[in-house]
Design a protein around this motif. Sequence first.
Motif, PDB file in Angstrom:
ATOM      1  N   ASP A 222       0.827  -1.210   0.000  1.00  0.00           N
ATOM      2  CA  ASP A 222       0.000   0.000   0.000  1.00  0.00           C
ATOM      3  C   ASP A 222       0.859   1.256   0.000  1.00  0.00           C
ATOM      4  OD1 ASP A 222      -2.709  -1.247   0.372  1.00  0.00           O
ATOM      5  OD2 ASP A 222      -1.748  -1.993   2.191  1.00  0.00           O
ATOM      6  N   ALA A 223       2.032   1.177   0.642  1.00  0.00           N
ATOM      7  CA  ALA A 223       2.886   2.363   0.769  1.00  0.00           C
ATOM      8  C   ALA A 223       4.347   1.954   0.843  1.00  0.00           C
ATOM      9  CB  ALA A 223       2.494   3.164   2.011  1.00  0.00           C
ATOM     10  N   ILE A 224       5.197   2.848   0.365  1.00  0.00           N
ATOM     11  CA  ILE A 224       6.646   2.665   0.435  1.00  0.00           C
ATOM     12  C   ILE A 224       7.255   3.907   1.092  1.00  0.00           C
ATOM     13  CG2 ILE A 224       8.797   2.525  -0.909  1.00  0.00           C
ATOM     14  CD1 ILE A 224       7.325  -0.100  -0.918  1.00  0.00           C
ATOM     15  N   ILE A 225       8.158   3.671   2.035  1.00  0.00           N
ATOM     16  CA  ILE A 225       8.910   4.763   2.657  1.00  0.00           C
ATOM     17  C   ILE A 225      10.345   4.669   2.144  1.00  0.00           C
ATOM     18  CG2 ILE A 225       9.694   5.809   4.817  1.00  0.00           C
ATOM     19  CD1 ILE A 225       7.321   4.453   6.205  1.00  0.00           C
ATOM     20  N   PRO A 226      10.749   5.536   1.216  1.00  0.00           N
ATOM     21  CA  PRO A 226      12.130   5.481   0.711  1.00  0.00           C
ATOM     22  C   PRO A 226      13.105   6.087   1.720  1.00  0.00           C
ATOM     23  CG  PRO A 226      10.643   6.682  -0.795  1.00  0.00           C
ATOM     24  CD  PRO A 226       9.970   6.577   0.532  1.00  0.00           C
ATOM     25  N   TYR A 235      19.859   4.652  -8.289  1.00  0.00           N
ATOM     26  CA  TYR A 235      19.110   3.392  -8.356  1.00  0.00           C
ATOM     27  C   TYR A 235      17.905   3.415  -7.420  1.00  0.00           C
ATOM     28  CZ  TYR A 235      18.236  -1.576  -9.001  1.00  0.00           C
ATOM     29  OH  TYR A 235      17.652  -2.788  -9.324  1.00  0.00           O
ATOM     30  N   GLY A 236      18.110   3.966  -6.213  1.00  0.00           N
ATOM     31  CA  GLY A 236      17.003   4.034  -5.255  1.00  0.00           C
ATOM     32  C   GLY A 236      15.846   4.863  -5.777  1.00  0.00           C
ATOM     33  N   CYS A 237      16.165   5.973  -6.447  1.00  0.00           N
ATOM     34  CA  CYS A 237      15.106   6.825  -7.004  1.00  0.00           C
ATOM     35  C   CYS A 237      14.442   6.170  -8.209  1.00  0.00           C
ATOM     36  CB  CYS A 237      15.673   8.196  -7.373  1.00  0.00           C
ATOM     37  SG  CYS A 237      15.964   9.247  -5.925  1.00  0.00           S
ATOM     38  N   ALA A 238      15.206   5.382  -8.975  1.00  0.00           N
ATOM     39  CA  ALA A 238      14.606   4.642 -10.095  1.00  0.00           C
ATOM     40  C   ALA A 238      13.556   3.658  -9.575  1.00  0.00           C
ATOM     41  CB  ALA A 238      15.687   3.910 -10.879  1.00  0.00           C
ATOM     42  N   LEU A 239      13.878   2.988  -8.463  1.00  0.00           N
ATOM     43  CA  LEU A 239      12.921   2.048  -7.861  1.00  0.00           C
ATOM     44  C   LEU A 239      11.706   2.796  -7.310  1.00  0.00           C
ATOM     45  CD1 LEU A 239      15.401  -0.228  -5.840  1.00  0.00           C
ATOM     46  CD2 LEU A 239      14.357  -0.737  -8.054  1.00  0.00           C
ATOM     47  N   THR A 240      11.961   3.903  -6.623  1.00  0.00           N
ATOM     48  CA  THR A 240      10.867   4.700  -6.059  1.00  0.00           C
ATOM     49  C   THR A 240       9.935   5.185  -7.162  1.00  0.00           C
ATOM     50  OG1 THR A 240      12.338   5.441  -4.277  1.00  0.00           O
ATOM     51  CG2 THR A 240      10.332   6.701  -4.615  1.00  0.00           C
ATOM     52  N   ARG A 241      10.512   5.648  -8.258  1.00  0.00           N
ATOM     53  CA  ARG A 241       9.731   6.130  -9.398  1.00  0.00           C
ATOM     54  C   ARG A 241       8.872   5.008  -9.977  1.00  0.00           C
ATOM     55  NH1 ARG A 241      13.772   7.298 -12.316  1.00  0.00           N
ATOM     56  NH2 ARG A 241      14.252   9.181 -11.145  1.00  0.00           N
ATOM     57  N   HIS A 242       9.414   3.800  -9.983  1.00  0.00           N
ATOM     58  CA  HIS A 242       8.661   2.667 -10.540  1.00  0.00           C
ATOM     59  C   HIS A 242       7.502   2.282  -9.617  1.00  0.00           C
ATOM     60  CE1 HIS A 242       8.302  -0.388 -13.611  1.00  0.00           C
ATOM     61  NE2 HIS A 242       8.166  -1.328 -12.684  1.00  0.00           N
ATOM     62  N   PHE A 243       7.735   2.335  -8.302  1.00  0.00           N
ATOM     63  CA  PHE A 243       6.622   2.088  -7.372  1.00  0.00           C
ATOM     64  C   PHE A 243       5.506   3.100  -7.617  1.00  0.00           C
ATOM     65  CE2 PHE A 243       9.457  -0.418  -4.440  1.00  0.00           C
ATOM     66  CZ  PHE A 243       8.629  -1.528  -4.314  1.00  0.00           C
ATOM     67  N   VAL A 250       4.078   6.584  -2.251  1.00  0.00           N
ATOM     68  CA  VAL A 250       5.421   6.732  -1.675  1.00  0.00           C
ATOM     69  C   VAL A 250       5.431   7.999  -0.829  1.00  0.00           C
ATOM     70  CG1 VAL A 250       6.571   5.479  -3.541  1.00  0.00           C
ATOM     71  CG2 VAL A 250       6.362   7.964  -3.686  1.00  0.00           C
ATOM     72  N   GLN A 251       6.086   7.914   0.339  1.00  0.00           N
ATOM     73  CA  GLN A 251       6.026   9.051   1.262  1.00  0.00           C
ATOM     74  C   GLN A 251       6.799  10.250   0.730  1.00  0.00           C
ATOM     75  OE1 GLN A 251       7.147   8.451   5.503  1.00  0.00           O
ATOM     76  NE2 GLN A 251       5.200   9.491   5.877  1.00  0.00           N
ATOM     77  N   ASN A 252       7.952  10.019   0.122  1.00  0.00           N
ATOM     78  CA  ASN A 252       8.683  11.062  -0.594  1.00  0.00           C
ATOM     79  C   ASN A 252       8.903  10.593  -2.022  1.00  0.00           C
ATOM     80  OD1 ASN A 252       8.960  13.063   1.351  1.00  0.00           O
ATOM     81  ND2 ASN A 252      10.926  12.301   2.113  1.00  0.00           N
ATOM     82  N   SER A 253       8.521  11.400  -2.986  1.00  0.00           N
ATOM     83  CA  SER A 253       8.612  10.988  -4.388  1.00  0.00           C
ATOM     84  C   SER A 253      10.059  10.956  -4.863  1.00  0.00           C
ATOM     85  CB  SER A 253       7.812  11.950  -5.260  1.00  0.00           C
ATOM     86  OG  SER A 253       8.458  13.207  -5.328  1.00  0.00           O
ATOM     87  N   MET A 403      10.540  21.776  -1.909  1.00  0.00           N
ATOM     88  CA  MET A 403      11.172  20.550  -2.390  1.00  0.00           C
ATOM     89  C   MET A 403      10.161  19.422  -2.601  1.00  0.00           C
ATOM     90  SD  MET A 403      14.104  21.813  -2.535  1.00  0.00           S
ATOM     91  CE  MET A 403      14.963  20.396  -3.128  1.00  0.00           C
ATOM     92  N   ASN A 404       8.888  19.706  -2.287  1.00  0.00           N
ATOM     93  CA  ASN A 404       7.815  18.715  -2.437  1.00  0.00           C
ATOM     94  C   ASN A 404       8.066  17.458  -1.602  1.00  0.00           C
ATOM     95  OD1 ASN A 404       5.303  17.945  -3.454  1.00  0.00           O
ATOM     96  ND2 ASN A 404       6.202  16.829  -5.173  1.00  0.00           N
ATOM     97  N   LEU A 405       8.628  17.655  -0.412  1.00  0.00           N
ATOM     98  CA  LEU A 405       8.919  16.544   0.488  1.00  0.00           C
ATOM     99  C   LEU A 405       7.862  16.465   1.589  1.00  0.00           C
ATOM    100  CD1 LEU A 405      12.768  17.071   0.871  1.00  0.00           C
ATOM    101  CD2 LEU A 405      11.678  15.100  -0.227  1.00  0.00           C
ATOM    102  N   LYS A 406       7.263  15.295   1.758  1.00  0.00           N
ATOM    103  CA  LYS A 406       6.289  15.103   2.842  1.00  0.00           C
ATOM    104  C   LYS A 406       6.997  14.901   4.170  1.00  0.00           C
ATOM    105  CE  LYS A 406       2.916  13.179  -0.354  1.00  0.00           C
ATOM    106  NZ  LYS A 406       2.291  11.947  -0.879  1.00  0.00           N
ATOM    107  N   VAL A 407       8.202  14.334   4.127  1.00  0.00           N
ATOM    108  CA  VAL A 407       9.030  14.188   5.322  1.00  0.00           C
ATOM    109  C   VAL A 407      10.384  14.803   5.012  1.00  0.00           C
ATOM    110  CG1 VAL A 407      10.226  12.571   6.845  1.00  0.00           C
ATOM    111  CG2 VAL A 407       7.872  12.107   6.138  1.00  0.00           C
ATOM    112  N   ALA A 408      10.825  15.726   5.845  1.00  0.00           N
ATOM    113  CA  ALA A 408      12.085  16.412   5.573  1.00  0.00           C
ATOM    114  C   ALA A 408      12.759  16.852   6.865  1.00  0.00           C
ATOM    115  CB  ALA A 408      11.858  17.636   4.675  1.00  0.00           C
ATOM    116  N   GLY A 409      14.084  16.869   6.833  1.00  0.00           N
ATOM    117  CA  GLY A 409      14.871  17.495   7.887  1.00  0.00           C
ATOM    118  C   GLY A 409      15.413  18.800   7.330  1.00  0.00           C
TER     119      GLY A 409
END
Length: 459
Positions: A222-226, A235-243, A250-253, A403-409
Amino acid sequence: MSNNKIVVGSEEWCALPQLNIPAIKVRVDSGAKTSALHAVNIIPFKKDGIPWVRYEVHPLQNVGKTTIYCESPVLDKRKVKSSSGFGEIRYVIKTALAIAKSSWEIEITLTNRDSMGYRMLLGRQAMAGKILVDPEAAFKLGELSTHILKQHYKVYNNKPSGLKIGILASNPDLYSNRRIIEAGEERGHQMEFLYIKDCYIKLDGKNPEMHYRGGRILDDFDAIIPRIRPSITFYGCALTRHFEAIGVYVQNSAASITQSRDKLYSLQLLINNGLPIPTTGFANSPLDTDDLIKMVGGAPLIVKLLEGTQGKGVVLAETKKAAESLINAFKSLRANILVQEFVKEAEGKDIRCFVINGKVVESIMRTAAPGEFRANIHMGGTAQLVKITPEERRIAILAAKTMNLKVAGVDIIRGHHGALLLEVNSSPGLEGIEGVSKKDIAGLMIEAIEKDLKPKKIN
């Protein structure tokens, strides 16, 4: 027994019957004066005018789904120094300790022990007159099997009946990843750690798929937290984009993570939205070094690698000569760098604002270790809670939104002319901010997903 004292090893199983904890593994430590129990979501309240505290205990290490909800009268509030040297104010309660068919009342402090190896520490104050320690032995009173523990805690286990959430990351033992999994399990969700390097993609116009090692198709999340480390951003962003492409929340695109990792592009986006940053220079040719140094106010100045993070690839040049040598050395290696003014009045301090879904949920001030200029807890720095100004709150919220981030520091420093924005982190760590604040930040991240997926039925 020896002279009517119980002989124990360096670790044993005991029970806290008044707290409905039938079995908990304790570290027996005669070097520690005070006993401590792992507790989260510690909330003070009053019952008939008397101070009480409400808290949650997860008695089994790395098993967040086993939750016991407790309430106790407050005996005291006490400053305790942990083994790491960090001092904190803890609530003290009194409860019965049951061990080897004996039971007596002990004082125990409540604290988050997620980063420790045991959910409970038994100090010498609780052992006085009752226990002898054989430091070379362990479990002298007997081990408990997994089957027995399951029977003990069967009634407390939350069955995953909510969402299926994946943590897309590289290290399952990292504090932040463990806490997010634990927080999700506590709330009845099915959590799974997905190793980035074990995921691979099937690109197909009609039936795109995400595969996992062994050929398993990941089609039920249902959800992915990258939580993507900088070295594997592409590579991590390629996977996130595919999800995202196959319809998983995804919590952060991928797009927001990618732009946050590019220091130059992110700064351009931030200043386009009117956000204040330290004066920064960027040039391609070593011929421009002198003017580059002048435009940021001269030395001392900061040199940053464009793709560095968490303080890595950040160097202080204290003189003009050092700055010239450093900049030209990086240029000769064809490394992309930023040159930034050094805000001396910040005095090695910065503010980390943790933003979730457009709200600053907690803020801490980090102070650099002696001899360091970067406020990094992992490099010997310290941290404490800080009250931020309305302007700092506005900057943090707008930076995350930009930055369009739902979770950010969001990292901010205080200059002579007001707050300046340093950086926006798309995978902010939880250990420092949870350790200082004692707030369940991981739980707030899970709650944000629940709210975003509200149309989906969560039982």
